[in-house]
Scaffold this motif. Sequence first.
Motif, PDB file in Angstrom:
ATOM      1  N   ASP A  36     -23.257   0.364  -7.232  1.00 32.77           N
ATOM      2  CA  ASP A  36     -22.454   0.008  -6.071  1.00 32.77           C
ATOM      3  C   ASP A  36     -23.224  -0.901  -5.133  1.00 32.77           C
ATOM      4  OD1 ASP A  36     -20.340   1.506  -6.964  1.00 32.77           O
ATOM      5  OD2 ASP A  36     -20.907   3.304  -5.830  1.00 32.77           O
ATOM      6  N   GLU A  37     -24.533  -0.675  -5.030  1.00 27.50           N
ATOM      7  CA  GLU A  37     -25.360  -1.471  -4.141  1.00 27.50           C
ATOM      8  C   GLU A  37     -25.329  -2.944  -4.527  1.00 27.50           C
ATOM      9  OE1 GLU A  37     -30.126  -1.908  -3.242  1.00 27.50           O
ATOM     10  OE2 GLU A  37     -29.354  -0.023  -4.004  1.00 27.50           O
ATOM     11  N   HIS A  38     -25.287  -3.235  -5.821  1.00 31.03           N
ATOM     12  CA  HIS A  38     -25.354  -4.613  -6.280  1.00 31.03           C
ATOM     13  C   HIS A  38     -23.998  -5.252  -6.500  1.00 31.03           C
ATOM     14  CE1 HIS A  38     -29.626  -4.806  -6.618  1.00 31.03           C
ATOM     15  NE2 HIS A  38     -29.630  -3.651  -7.241  1.00 31.03           N
ATOM     16  N   SER A  39     -22.931  -4.514  -6.422  1.00 32.40           N
ATOM     17  CA  SER A  39     -21.633  -5.097  -6.673  1.00 32.40           C
ATOM     18  C   SER A  39     -21.017  -5.669  -5.401  1.00 32.40           C
ATOM     19  CB  SER A  39     -20.693  -4.059  -7.292  1.00 32.40           C
ATOM     20  OG  SER A  39     -20.519  -2.980  -6.394  1.00 32.40           O
ATOM     21  N   GLU A  40     -21.754  -5.570  -4.319  1.00 29.86           N
ATOM     22  CA  GLU A  40     -21.260  -6.068  -3.052  1.00 29.86           C
ATOM     23  C   GLU A  40     -21.563  -7.557  -2.903  1.00 29.86           C
ATOM     24  OE1 GLU A  40     -23.152  -3.717  -0.105  1.00 29.86           O
ATOM     25  OE2 GLU A  40     -22.291  -1.854  -0.831  1.00 29.86           O
ATOM     26  N   VAL A  41     -20.872  -8.152  -1.950  1.00 25.54           N
ATOM     27  CA  VAL A  41     -21.118  -9.548  -1.612  1.00 25.54           C
ATOM     28  C   VAL A  41     -21.925  -9.565  -0.333  1.00 25.54           C
ATOM     29  CG1 VAL A  41     -20.053 -11.717  -0.930  1.00 25.54           C
ATOM     30  CG2 VAL A  41     -18.969 -10.306  -2.680  1.00 25.54           C
ATOM     31  N   ASP A  42     -23.058 -10.242  -0.342  1.00 23.85           N
ATOM     32  CA  ASP A  42     -23.878 -10.405   0.851  1.00 23.85           C
ATOM     33  C   ASP A  42     -23.676 -11.811   1.382  1.00 23.85           C
ATOM     34  OD1 ASP A  42     -24.988  -7.899   0.663  1.00 23.85           O
ATOM     35  OD2 ASP A  42     -26.783  -8.575  -0.385  1.00 23.85           O
ATOM     36  N   GLU A  64     -31.387 -10.964 -11.767  1.00 24.58           N
ATOM     37  CA  GLU A  64     -31.091  -9.919 -10.771  1.00 24.58           C
ATOM     38  C   GLU A  64     -31.939  -8.672 -10.989  1.00 24.58           C
ATOM     39  OE1 GLU A  64     -29.292  -9.457  -8.035  1.00 24.58           O
ATOM     40  OE2 GLU A  64     -27.978 -11.192  -8.007  1.00 24.58           O
ATOM     41  N   GLU A  65     -32.218  -8.326 -12.247  1.00 22.14           N
ATOM     42  CA  GLU A  65     -32.937  -7.083 -12.521  1.00 22.14           C
ATOM     43  C   GLU A  65     -34.360  -7.075 -11.976  1.00 22.14           C
ATOM     44  OE1 GLU A  65     -34.373  -8.151 -17.076  1.00 22.14           O
ATOM     45  OE2 GLU A  65     -32.871  -6.604 -16.739  1.00 22.14           O
ATOM     46  N   VAL A  66     -34.918  -8.241 -11.642  1.00 25.63           N
ATOM     47  CA  VAL A  66     -36.267  -8.300 -11.076  1.00 25.63           C
ATOM     48  C   VAL A  66     -36.276  -8.892  -9.674  1.00 25.63           C
ATOM     49  CG1 VAL A  66     -37.427  -8.398 -13.322  1.00 25.63           C
ATOM     50  CG2 VAL A  66     -36.816 -10.538 -12.147  1.00 25.63           C
ATOM     51  N   CYS A  67     -35.113  -9.092  -9.082  1.00 25.62           N
ATOM     52  CA  CYS A  67     -35.038  -9.724  -7.762  1.00 25.62           C
ATOM     53  C   CYS A  67     -35.300  -8.688  -6.668  1.00 25.62           C
ATOM     54  CB  CYS A  67     -33.686 -10.400  -7.547  1.00 25.62           C
ATOM     55  SG  CYS A  67     -33.678 -11.378  -6.021  1.00 25.62           S
ATOM     56  N   ARG A  69     -35.913  -9.267  -3.675  1.00 22.17           N
ATOM     57  CA  ARG A  69     -35.310  -9.670  -2.404  1.00 22.17           C
ATOM     58  C   ARG A  69     -33.876  -9.157  -2.301  1.00 22.17           C
ATOM     59  NH1 ARG A  69     -36.632 -15.831  -2.226  1.00 22.17           N
ATOM     60  NH2 ARG A  69     -35.872 -15.707  -0.080  1.00 22.17           N
ATOM     61  N   CYS A  70     -33.249  -8.905  -3.431  1.00 25.49           N
ATOM     62  CA  CYS A  70     -31.900  -8.327  -3.443  1.00 25.49           C
ATOM     63  C   CYS A  70     -31.935  -6.811  -3.621  1.00 25.49           C
ATOM     64  CB  CYS A  70     -31.069  -8.936  -4.571  1.00 25.49           C
ATOM     65  SG  CYS A  70     -30.635 -10.658  -4.302  1.00 25.49           S
ATOM     66  N   ASP A  71     -32.913  -6.330  -4.358  1.00 22.99           N
ATOM     67  CA  ASP A  71     -33.013  -4.895  -4.643  1.00 22.99           C
ATOM     68  C   ASP A  71     -34.338  -4.375  -4.089  1.00 22.99           C
ATOM     69  OD1 ASP A  71     -33.068  -2.322  -5.627  1.00 22.99           O
ATOM     70  OD2 ASP A  71     -32.744  -2.896  -7.724  1.00 22.99           O
ATOM     71  N   SER A  72     -34.310  -3.872  -2.879  1.00 25.96           N
ATOM     72  CA  SER A  72     -35.528  -3.423  -2.207  1.00 25.96           C
ATOM     73  C   SER A  72     -36.218  -2.255  -2.916  1.00 25.96           C
ATOM     74  CB  SER A  72     -35.237  -3.064  -0.754  1.00 25.96           C
ATOM     75  OG  SER A  72     -34.286  -2.025  -0.687  1.00 25.96           O
ATOM     76  N   SER A  73     -35.512  -1.567  -3.812  1.00 22.91           N
ATOM     77  CA  SER A  73     -36.149  -0.464  -4.537  1.00 22.91           C
ATOM     78  C   SER A  73     -37.232  -0.969  -5.490  1.00 22.91           C
ATOM     79  CB  SER A  73     -35.110   0.356  -5.308  1.00 22.91           C
ATOM     80  OG  SER A  73     -34.587  -0.369  -6.405  1.00 22.91           O
ATOM     81  N   PRO A  91     -42.428 -10.859  -4.300  1.00 23.50           N
ATOM     82  CA  PRO A  91     -43.498 -10.797  -5.303  1.00 23.50           C
ATOM     83  C   PRO A  91     -44.210 -12.141  -5.439  1.00 23.50           C
ATOM     84  CG  PRO A  91     -41.500  -9.777  -6.152  1.00 23.50           C
ATOM     85  CD  PRO A  91     -41.124 -10.471  -4.868  1.00 23.50           C
ATOM     86  N   ASP A  92     -45.530 -12.106  -5.609  1.00 20.96           N
ATOM     87  CA  ASP A  92     -46.290 -13.338  -5.864  1.00 20.96           C
ATOM     88  C   ASP A  92     -45.732 -14.065  -7.074  1.00 20.96           C
ATOM     89  OD1 ASP A  92     -48.307 -13.662  -3.901  1.00 20.96           O
ATOM     90  OD2 ASP A  92     -49.512 -12.085  -4.842  1.00 20.96           O
ATOM     91  N   SER A  93     -45.333 -13.292  -8.082  1.00 16.78           N
ATOM     92  CA  SER A  93     -44.828 -13.881  -9.321  1.00 16.78           C
ATOM     93  C   SER A  93     -43.471 -14.555  -9.132  1.00 16.78           C
ATOM     94  CB  SER A  93     -44.719 -12.812 -10.410  1.00 16.78           C
ATOM     95  OG  SER A  93     -43.844 -11.775  -9.990  1.00 16.78           O
ATOM     96  N   GLN A  94     -42.864 -14.387  -7.952  1.00 13.75           N
ATOM     97  CA  GLN A  94     -41.579 -15.009  -7.641  1.00 13.75           C
ATOM     98  C   GLN A  94     -41.658 -15.852  -6.368  1.00 13.75           C
ATOM     99  OE1 GLN A  94     -38.535 -11.971  -7.450  1.00 13.75           O
ATOM    100  NE2 GLN A  94     -39.324 -10.961  -9.270  1.00 13.75           N
ATOM    101  N   CYS A  95     -42.861 -16.111  -5.896  1.00 13.16           N
ATOM    102  CA  CYS A  95     -43.003 -16.870  -4.652  1.00 13.16           C
ATOM    103  C   CYS A  95     -43.035 -18.366  -4.956  1.00 13.16           C
ATOM    104  CB  CYS A  95     -44.240 -16.449  -3.870  1.00 13.16           C
ATOM    105  SG  CYS A  95     -44.257 -17.223  -2.233  1.00 13.16           S
ATOM    106  N   PHE A  96     -41.852 -18.956  -4.941  1.00 10.79           N
ATOM    107  CA  PHE A  96     -41.727 -20.379  -5.223  1.00 10.79           C
ATOM    108  C   PHE A  96     -42.165 -21.223  -4.035  1.00 10.79           C
ATOM    109  CE2 PHE A  96     -37.871 -18.691  -7.701  1.00 10.79           C
ATOM    110  CZ  PHE A  96     -38.678 -18.272  -8.742  1.00 10.79           C
ATOM    111  N   VAL A  97     -42.355 -20.587  -2.872  1.00  6.30           N
ATOM    112  CA  VAL A  97     -42.852 -21.301  -1.700  1.00  6.30           C
ATOM    113  C   VAL A  97     -44.331 -21.626  -1.910  1.00  6.30           C
ATOM    114  CG1 VAL A  97     -43.225 -21.216   0.794  1.00  6.30           C
ATOM    115  CG2 VAL A  97     -41.168 -20.178  -0.192  1.00  6.30           C
ATOM    116  N   CYS A  98     -45.105 -20.619  -2.319  1.00  7.33           N
ATOM    117  CA  CYS A  98     -46.536 -20.822  -2.569  1.00  7.33           C
ATOM    118  C   CYS A  98     -46.796 -21.577  -3.870  1.00  7.33           C
ATOM    119  CB  CYS A  98     -47.255 -19.476  -2.638  1.00  7.33           C
ATOM    120  SG  CYS A  98     -47.353 -18.605  -1.071  1.00  7.33           S
TER     121      CYS A  98
END
Length: 130
Positions: A36-42, A64-67, A69-73, A91-98
Motif C-alpha cells: 500500500d505504501e508504494h501504490s500511492e502517488v507522491d 523501485e526495489e532499491v530506491c 528515497r522512495c522506500d525509507s525502510s 545511498p552512495d551507490s545511487q548518488c548521481f550528484v557526486c
Amino acid sequence: MKWMSRFSSLVVGFVAITALTLTGCGTSQTAMGDSDEHSEVDHDDHGDEHVHGEWWCVEHGVPEEVCARCDSSLIADFKAADDWCEDHNRPDSQCFVCTPELFDKFAARYKAKYGEDPPKPEELAKDGDS
C-alpha cells in the motif's frame, strides 16, 4: 536406478524453474512495489506526480526495489553496509550528484529489460543531459 536419479533431477529442475518463474525470482511483493505504501502517488517539490509500484523509479533513476528515497525502510540497510551519502541523503551507490556515471549501471539494467534508454532522473536532467 540411474534413470530414476536422472528423472528426479529433471523433475526437481523443472519445479525450481517453474517456482522461480511464478514468484518473479523470489522478489517479494513489497520489493516489487505492491505494498500500500508504494501504490500511492507522491508529488515532488515541483508538483509532478511520481507513481510508485512500477519496476523503475523514473524520479530517481533506479529500480523501485532499491530506491531508498522512495522506500525509507531501505535506508538502515544501506547505512549498515556503509553505503550512504550524508551530503545528499541517499545511498552512495545511487548518488548521481557526486558520481553521475553511477547512473550508467542502472541505465544498463533498464535498457536490458526494455531495449531503450531510461528517462534521466531529475538531478541529471537539470544538467542538460536529457
